[in-house]
Write a protein that holds these residues in place. Sequence first.
Motif, PDB file in Angstrom:
ATOM      1  N   VAL A   7      59.214  50.944  -9.012  1.00 56.76           N
ATOM      2  CA  VAL A   7      59.533  50.482  -7.665  1.00 56.76           C
ATOM      3  C   VAL A   7      59.718  48.976  -7.770  1.00 56.76           C
ATOM      4  O   VAL A   7      58.802  48.258  -8.167  1.00 56.76           O
ATOM      5  N   MET A  83      62.593  47.476  -2.447  1.00 57.13           N
ATOM      6  CA  MET A  83      61.437  47.934  -1.684  1.00 57.13           C
ATOM      7  C   MET A  83      60.902  46.792  -0.828  1.00 57.13           C
ATOM      8  O   MET A  83      60.819  45.657  -1.261  1.00 57.13           O
ATOM      9  N   GLY A 101      62.785  51.551   0.874  1.00 52.14           N
ATOM     10  CA  GLY A 101      63.686  51.042  -0.140  1.00 52.14           C
ATOM     11  C   GLY A 101      64.836  52.008  -0.372  1.00 52.14           C
ATOM     12  O   GLY A 101      65.049  52.928   0.425  1.00 52.14           O
TER      13      GLY A 101
END
Length: 108
Positions: A7, A83, A101
Amino acid sequence: MAKEMLVATTEKIPGHNYEVLGEVFGVTTQSKNVFSNIGAGLKNVVGGEIKAYTKMLHESREVAIARLREDAEAKGADAVVMMRFDSGSIGTDMQSVVAYGTAVKFTD
C-alpha cells in the motif's frame, strides 16, 4: 504465508507497470468506553494529549488499512496506490476513519 499487499501513498511504484482496477476503501467507526470519556473530559480541563484517544485513532487507522487490503484483494489487486486517510467525528464520542486508494494489477 502470503506476502502482504503493498500500500503506497505515491502514484507510481518504482520498477512496476500496472493497470488500474478501481477505487478501494476500508472504513471503521470506533468509540471509547465511558471511563475513557470521563478521563478525556478531565484532561480537557488541564490540557495535554489524551492518550486513550490517540491509541484509538492509531488502531482505527490499522483496521482501516486492513479492510482496504481486503477490498483490494477481492478485486484481484497486487497493490494499492495513492492511499489516503480521512476521518471525522460522529456525535461526541465516535470517530470514523476511512483509508482509500486505487487498486492496481501489475502487468510486468
